[in-house]
Design a protein around this motif. Structure first.
Motif, PDB file in Angstrom:
ATOM      1  N   ASP A  97     -13.448 -31.575  32.746  1.00 55.09           N
ATOM      2  CA  ASP A  97     -14.167 -32.281  32.174  1.00 55.09           C
ATOM      3  C   ASP A  97     -14.200 -33.484  31.615  1.00 55.09           C
ATOM      4  O   ASP A  97     -14.697 -34.379  31.133  1.00 55.09           O
ATOM      5  N   ARG A 113     -18.945 -31.069  30.086  1.00 49.09           N
ATOM      6  CA  ARG A 113     -18.942 -29.933  30.184  1.00 49.09           C
ATOM      7  C   ARG A 113     -19.959 -28.939  30.761  1.00 49.09           C
ATOM      8  O   ARG A 113     -19.766 -28.845  31.545  1.00 49.09           O
ATOM      9  N   GLN A 114     -21.210 -29.456  30.113  1.00 53.30           N
ATOM     10  CA  GLN A 114     -22.504 -28.679  31.166  1.00 53.30           C
ATOM     11  C   GLN A 114     -22.951 -29.701  32.174  1.00 53.30           C
ATOM     12  O   GLN A 114     -22.558 -28.895  32.993  1.00 53.30           O
ATOM     13  N   ASN A 117     -20.428 -27.772  34.563  1.00 51.89           N
ATOM     14  CA  ASN A 117     -20.715 -25.758  34.336  1.00 51.89           C
ATOM     15  C   ASN A 117     -21.827 -25.875  35.171  1.00 51.89           C
ATOM     16  O   ASN A 117     -22.326 -24.473  35.744  1.00 51.89           O
ATOM     17  N   HIS A 118     -22.773 -26.927  35.662  1.00 50.63           N
ATOM     18  CA  HIS A 118     -24.002 -26.621  35.993  1.00 50.63           C
ATOM     19  C   HIS A 118     -23.586 -27.257  37.981  1.00 50.63           C
ATOM     20  O   HIS A 118     -24.713 -27.154  38.074  1.00 50.63           O
ATOM     21  N   ASN A 129     -17.305 -25.304  38.840  1.00 48.56           N
ATOM     22  CA  ASN A 129     -17.778 -25.308  38.396  1.00 48.56           C
ATOM     23  C   ASN A 129     -17.396 -25.448  36.554  1.00 48.56           C
ATOM     24  O   ASN A 129     -17.742 -23.840  35.358  1.00 48.56           O
ATOM     25  N   ILE A 130     -16.153 -24.815  36.690  1.00 42.06           N
ATOM     26  CA  ILE A 130     -15.510 -24.671  35.500  1.00 42.06           C
ATOM     27  C   ILE A 130     -14.524 -26.211  34.786  1.00 42.06           C
ATOM     28  O   ILE A 130     -14.067 -27.065  35.071  1.00 42.06           O
ATOM     29  N   GLY A 131     -15.008 -26.515  33.436  1.00 38.09           N
ATOM     30  CA  GLY A 131     -14.776 -27.309  32.477  1.00 38.09           C
ATOM     31  C   GLY A 131     -13.739 -27.232  32.812  1.00 38.09           C
ATOM     32  O   GLY A 131     -12.589 -28.696  32.616  1.00 38.09           O
ATOM     33  N   SER A 132     -12.481 -26.621  32.432  1.00 38.23           N
ATOM     34  CA  SER A 132     -11.192 -26.516  31.930  1.00 38.23           C
ATOM     35  C   SER A 132     -10.226 -26.178  33.429  1.00 38.23           C
ATOM     36  O   SER A 132      -8.851 -27.009  33.252  1.00 38.23           O
ATOM     37  N   TYR A 133     -11.033 -26.891  34.914  1.00 33.76           N
ATOM     38  CA  TYR A 133     -10.230 -26.114  35.682  1.00 33.76           C
ATOM     39  C   TYR A 133      -9.251 -27.653  35.734  1.00 33.76           C
ATOM     40  O   TYR A 133      -9.527 -28.542  35.446  1.00 33.76           O
TER      41      TYR A 133
END
Length: 205
Positions: A97, A113-114, A117-118, A129-133
């Motif tokens: 993100d 982040r959104q 996620n989307h 779809n994982i912001g913390s990836y």
């Protein structure tokens, strides 16, 4: 105003600083904190208070990361060789993100982040779809084909309020970004002073 939007501005006012450097920040008009006690005169802050504030500011900057996630990032920074504050910043900047935000694909870290996620983002051709990836140097981040014409993306690319840093290579025509390397603290374009050394002191008490 959405819940997320109001929470974002509360972080700014609680810190008394425009931590994202955005022109709409209420701190530009009111430097005191939110709530009925916001205008009280502030006394001298203790060492613990300074450390806590530094942690809240850094956590808030990256989209108000959860305490559990932030603590895990600190633990990994402490395990790695080298300077722990620099390691911490490098790990935070390698989040997917954060890279989407730095590449100017979206206007804010919360939107980043959104957006992730989307499912609007691919990493090395695979949807993530994982912001913390955590991205690795050499990873290519791309806005998915069907998302390239979204208004939020087209507007963000035109934003003049921030530049893309040197550790990310961006092609806004193709909507791709390459994460080149983990940055040092001095390279990260924070609009306000961040003090990761105080964050380390907070956790190592």
């Amino acid at each position: 105003m959405s819940k997320r939007e109001s929470a974002k501005y509360k972080i700014d006012r609680r810190m008394g600083e425009n931590i994202w450097g955005r022109p709409k920040s209420p701190v530009n008009k009111r430097e005191y904190g939110p709530g009925q006690h916001g205008q009280r005169r502030k006394g001298k802050m203790s060492d613990f208070g300074l450390q806590l504030r530094a942690k809240q500011k850094l956590k808030g900057y990256y989209g108000d990361i959860s305490e559990k996630q932030f603590r895990k990032t600190y633990d990994e920074a402490a395990r790695r060789r080298g300077d722990t504050p620099e390691n911490l910043i490098g790990l935070l900047e390698s989040r997917l993100d954060a890279i989407v935000y730095r590449a100017k694909f979206v206007p804010t870290i919360f939107a980043a982040r959104q957006f992730v996620n989307h499912g609007h983002v691919n990493v090395n051709g695979q949807r993530v779809n994982i912001g913390s990836y955590r991205c690795k140097p050499g990873d290519v981040i791309e806005v998915r084909e069907k998302s390239k014409q979204l208004v939020i993306v087209l507007e963000a690319v035109q934003l003049a309020e921030r530049d893309v840093p040197d550790y990310i290579e961006v092609d806004h025509n193709k909507m791709t970004a390459k994460y080149l390397r983990a940055p040092g603290l001095a390279e990260v374009p924070y609009p306000v002073q961040m003090e990761p050394n105080l964050v380390i002191e907070f956790y190592s008490r």
